[in-house]
Write a protein that holds these residues in place. Structure first.
Motif, PDB file in Angstrom:
ATOM      1  N   LEU A  12       0.966  -3.622  -5.688  1.00 15.55           N
ATOM      2  CA  LEU A  12       2.243  -4.202  -6.357  1.00 15.55           C
ATOM      3  C   LEU A  12       2.380  -5.823  -6.166  1.00 15.55           C
ATOM      4  O   LEU A  12       2.791  -6.363  -7.107  1.00 15.55           O
ATOM      5  CB  LEU A  12       3.508  -3.477  -5.910  1.00 15.55           C
ATOM      6  CG  LEU A  12       3.379  -1.986  -6.369  1.00 15.55           C
ATOM      7  CD1 LEU A  12       4.487  -1.261  -5.507  1.00 15.55           C
ATOM      8  CD2 LEU A  12       3.654  -1.981  -7.913  1.00 15.55           C
ATOM      9  N   MET A  13       1.907  -6.211  -5.061  1.00 15.60           N
ATOM     10  CA  MET A  13       1.918  -7.470  -4.979  1.00 15.60           C
ATOM     11  C   MET A  13       1.011  -8.349  -5.684  1.00 15.60           C
ATOM     12  O   MET A  13       1.239  -9.432  -6.170  1.00 15.60           O
ATOM     13  CB  MET A  13       1.714  -7.955  -3.240  1.00 15.60           C
ATOM     14  CG  MET A  13       1.794  -9.363  -3.033  1.00 15.60           C
ATOM     15  SD  MET A  13       1.247  -9.719  -1.300  1.00 15.60           S
ATOM     16  CE  MET A  13       1.662 -11.383  -1.236  1.00 15.60           C
ATOM     17  N   THR A  14      -0.058  -7.632  -6.169  1.00 15.44           N
ATOM     18  CA  THR A  14      -0.864  -8.244  -6.957  1.00 15.44           C
ATOM     19  C   THR A  14      -0.393  -8.532  -8.373  1.00 15.44           C
ATOM     20  O   THR A  14      -0.469  -9.431  -9.216  1.00 15.44           O
ATOM     21  CB  THR A  14      -2.380  -7.286  -7.264  1.00 15.44           C
ATOM     22  OG1 THR A  14      -2.768  -7.011  -6.014  1.00 15.44           O
ATOM     23  CG2 THR A  14      -3.325  -7.749  -8.161  1.00 15.44           C
ATOM     24  N   VAL A  21      -8.408  -5.202  -7.016  1.00 16.38           N
ATOM     25  CA  VAL A  21      -7.853  -5.046  -5.535  1.00 16.38           C
ATOM     26  C   VAL A  21      -7.983  -3.721  -5.131  1.00 16.38           C
ATOM     27  O   VAL A  21      -8.298  -3.465  -3.893  1.00 16.38           O
ATOM     28  CB  VAL A  21      -6.369  -5.728  -5.611  1.00 16.38           C
ATOM     29  CG1 VAL A  21      -5.779  -5.540  -4.056  1.00 16.38           C
ATOM     30  CG2 VAL A  21      -6.170  -7.082  -5.897  1.00 16.38           C
ATOM     31  N   GLY A  22      -7.780  -3.042  -5.946  1.00 15.60           N
ATOM     32  CA  GLY A  22      -7.953  -1.417  -5.447  1.00 15.60           C
ATOM     33  C   GLY A  22      -9.300  -1.204  -5.133  1.00 15.60           C
ATOM     34  O   GLY A  22      -9.536  -0.267  -4.089  1.00 15.60           O
ATOM     35  N   ALA A  23     -10.387  -1.858  -6.013  1.00 13.31           N
ATOM     36  CA  ALA A  23     -11.676  -1.672  -5.639  1.00 13.31           C
ATOM     37  C   ALA A  23     -12.123  -2.311  -4.327  1.00 13.31           C
ATOM     38  O   ALA A  23     -12.975  -1.499  -3.176  1.00 13.31           O
ATOM     39  CB  ALA A  23     -12.403  -2.031  -6.535  1.00 13.31           C
ATOM     40  N   VAL A  24     -11.329  -3.261  -3.803  1.00 10.48           N
ATOM     41  CA  VAL A  24     -11.508  -3.982  -2.549  1.00 10.48           C
ATOM     42  C   VAL A  24     -11.121  -3.102  -1.420  1.00 10.48           C
ATOM     43  O   VAL A  24     -11.704  -2.862  -0.364  1.00 10.48           O
ATOM     44  CB  VAL A  24     -11.137  -5.475  -2.679  1.00 10.48           C
ATOM     45  CG1 VAL A  24     -11.096  -5.878  -1.107  1.00 10.48           C
ATOM     46  CG2 VAL A  24     -11.698  -6.148  -3.499  1.00 10.48           C
ATOM     47  N   GLY A  25      -9.940  -2.514  -1.843  1.00  4.92           N
ATOM     48  CA  GLY A  25      -9.069  -1.694  -0.825  1.00  4.92           C
ATOM     49  C   GLY A  25     -10.290  -0.434  -0.547  1.00  4.92           C
ATOM     50  O   GLY A  25     -10.530   0.324   0.499  1.00  4.92           O
ATOM     51  N   LEU A  48      -1.349   0.018   3.788  1.00  2.00           N
ATOM     52  CA  LEU A  48      -1.340  -1.223   3.321  1.00  2.00           C
ATOM     53  C   LEU A  48      -1.521  -1.632   1.934  1.00  2.00           C
ATOM     54  O   LEU A  48      -0.853  -2.181   1.065  1.00  2.00           O
ATOM     55  CB  LEU A  48      -2.208  -2.225   4.188  1.00  2.00           C
ATOM     56  CG  LEU A  48      -2.051  -3.771   3.654  1.00  2.00           C
ATOM     57  CD1 LEU A  48      -0.743  -4.360   4.263  1.00  2.00           C
ATOM     58  CD2 LEU A  48      -3.223  -4.625   4.529  1.00  2.00           C
ATOM     59  N   VAL A  49      -2.430  -0.890   1.292  1.00  5.41           N
ATOM     60  CA  VAL A  49      -2.896  -0.878  -0.074  1.00  5.41           C
ATOM     61  C   VAL A  49      -2.073  -0.671  -1.197  1.00  5.41           C
ATOM     62  O   VAL A  49      -1.948  -1.554  -2.036  1.00  5.41           O
ATOM     63  CB  VAL A  49      -4.284   0.145  -0.286  1.00  5.41           C
ATOM     64  CG1 VAL A  49      -4.599   0.079  -1.700  1.00  5.41           C
ATOM     65  CG2 VAL A  49      -5.443  -0.625   0.604  1.00  5.41           C
ATOM     66  N   PRO A  50      -1.085   0.123  -1.186  1.00  4.61           N
ATOM     67  CA  PRO A  50       0.000   0.324  -2.077  1.00  4.61           C
ATOM     68  C   PRO A  50       0.783  -0.589  -2.239  1.00  4.61           C
ATOM     69  O   PRO A  50       1.287  -1.118  -3.455  1.00  4.61           O
ATOM     70  CB  PRO A  50       0.696   1.556  -1.619  1.00  4.61           C
ATOM     71  CG  PRO A  50      -0.212   2.414  -0.789  1.00  4.61           C
ATOM     72  CD  PRO A  50      -0.998   1.590  -0.151  1.00  4.61           C
ATOM     73  N   GLY A  51       1.377  -1.365  -1.162  1.00  2.00           N
ATOM     74  CA  GLY A  51       1.954  -2.383  -1.319  1.00  2.00           C
ATOM     75  C   GLY A  51       1.305  -3.616  -1.815  1.00  2.00           C
ATOM     76  O   GLY A  51       1.752  -4.369  -2.623  1.00  2.00           O
ATOM     77  N   LEU A  52       0.089  -3.986  -1.620  1.00  2.00           N
ATOM     78  CA  LEU A  52      -0.643  -5.123  -2.051  1.00  2.00           C
ATOM     79  C   LEU A  52      -1.035  -4.703  -3.589  1.00  2.00           C
ATOM     80  O   LEU A  52      -1.337  -5.941  -4.157  1.00  2.00           O
ATOM     81  CB  LEU A  52      -2.087  -4.961  -1.334  1.00  2.00           C
ATOM     82  CG  LEU A  52      -2.104  -6.163   0.223  1.00  2.00           C
ATOM     83  CD1 LEU A  52      -1.760  -7.477  -0.435  1.00  2.00           C
ATOM     84  CD2 LEU A  52      -1.132  -5.685   1.210  1.00  2.00           C
TER      85      LEU A  52
END
Length: 260
Positions: A73-75, A128-132, A67-71
Motif C-alpha cells: 500500500l505504501m507503494t 514490490v510483491g515479487a521482491v517480497g 511487513l509486505v502488505p503495508g509496503l
C-alpha cells in the motif's frame, strides 16, 4: 458519434499519451518505487529479527509476512506522487491550453492521468510483491476469492489516492511543489500499522496511527493474504477509499474547470 463515445475515445488517447510519457521518462517512477523496496530490504535484513521479536513473532520470516502488505500500500502512495508531478507539469507547461483549442472532451485529460496512474500503481505493486516473494513472503492460506478481494482493494485504494494526487497537482505552481504537497502519501504509511502493530505504540500516538486511511487498508490486506483477523477494518477501508475517491474527484474537476 455520441458524447459518451467521444469521451471514451479521447480518454483512451490521453491514457496512451500518459503511458508513453511513463515509458519514455521512467526515472521518476523508478525513483519513487525504490523507496518501498529499500524500506522492505532494510526492515527485513537489518531490523527483521529484532522487529519480529517485538511483535511476538518467531523469526524473520514472520516479520516479512507482517511487513509486505503495508509496503504494497505504501507503494501505491509513492507511485501517485508521480501523478501529482505529471499533472502539475501539464498545467504549467502550456499543453492544457493547447488541448483546449482542440475538439477533445474536457474531462479526458484527467481521466487519462487517473487510469494511467492506477495501471502504473498496479504494476509497481506487482514488482514490490515479487521482491517480497523473492525474500520469503508467502500467502499459502489465501483462497482465490481472498486474492481477488485483495486485488480489488489495491485497485480501489490506488484510484482513491490518484484522484487526491491529481488535485494536489492542480493546485501546485510547479513540479517541486506538487512533489512536496503529495509527500503525506508516503509519510502516512510510516505512522500506520505497516511496520509495527498499533497496540505497540505509545497511547498518545495510537489515535494518529489508527484513524487514518492506511491502517484499516493494511489490516484488511493483511487479513486477506495471511488469514489474520479483519474485524471492521474491511468496511472502514472501503469507506475511506470511496470517500477519498469522491472527494478527490470533485476537488480535481472543480480546480480543473476553474483553470483558464
Amino acid at each position: 458519434m455520441s458524447s459518451l463515445s467521444l469521451a471514451v475515445r479521447d480518454s483512451k488517447t490521453m491514457l496512451r499519451r500518459n503511458l508513453l510519457h511513463a515509458r519514455r521518462y521512467p526515472s521518476l517512477t523508478l525513483n519513487l518505487l525504490l523507496t518501498p523496496i529499500m524500506l522492505l530490504l532494510l526492515f527485513v535484513y537489518i531490523f527483521g529479527d529484532t522487529m519480529s521479536a517485538g511483535i511476538g513473532g518467531g523469526d524473520r520470516a514472520d516479520y516479512i509476512a507482517y511487513l509486505v502488505p503495508g509496503l504494497l500500500l505504501m507503494t501505491i502512495g509513492s507511485t501517485t506522487i508521480g501523478t501529482a508531478v505529471s499533472v502539475s507539469n501539464d498545467m504549467t507547461e502550456g499543453i492544457i491550453a493547447r488541448f483546449r483549442t482542440m475538439a477533445i472532451h474536457r474531462g479526458s485529460v484527467l481521466v487519462g492521468h487517473v487510469v494511467g496512474s492506477v495501471l502504473q500503481s498496479v504494476a509497481s505493486v506487482v514488482l514490490v510483491g515479487a521482491v517480497g516473494v523473492a525474500i520469503g513472503f508467502r500467502s499459502t492460506d489465501a483462497t482465490a476469492l481472498e486474492w481477488l478481494a485483495a486485488f480489488g482493494l489495491l485497485v480501489l485504494f490506488a484510484l482513491a489516492l490518484t484522484w487526491i494526487a491529481v488535485g494536489m497537482g492542480l493546485i501546485s505552481p510547479n513540479a517541486e511543489a506538487a512533489s512536496n504537497n503529495a509527500m503525506p502519501l508516503i509519510f502516512l504509511p510510516l505512522i500506520s500499522s505497516a511496520f509495527v502493530p498499533v497496540d505497540a505504540m505509545p497511547g498518545w500516538f495510537r489515535p494518529i496511527a489508527e484513524y487514518q486511511p492506511f491502517t484499516p487498508a493494511i489490516e484488511t490486506l493483511r487479513g486477506l493474504l495471511l488469514g489474520t483477523e479483519i474485524g471492521n477494518n474491511g468496511w472502514i477501508a472501503v469507506a475511506w477509499c470511496l470517500g477519498l475517491a469522491v472527494l478527490g474527484y470533485f476537488w480535481a474537476t472543480s480546480k480543473f474547470d476553474d483553470t483558464k
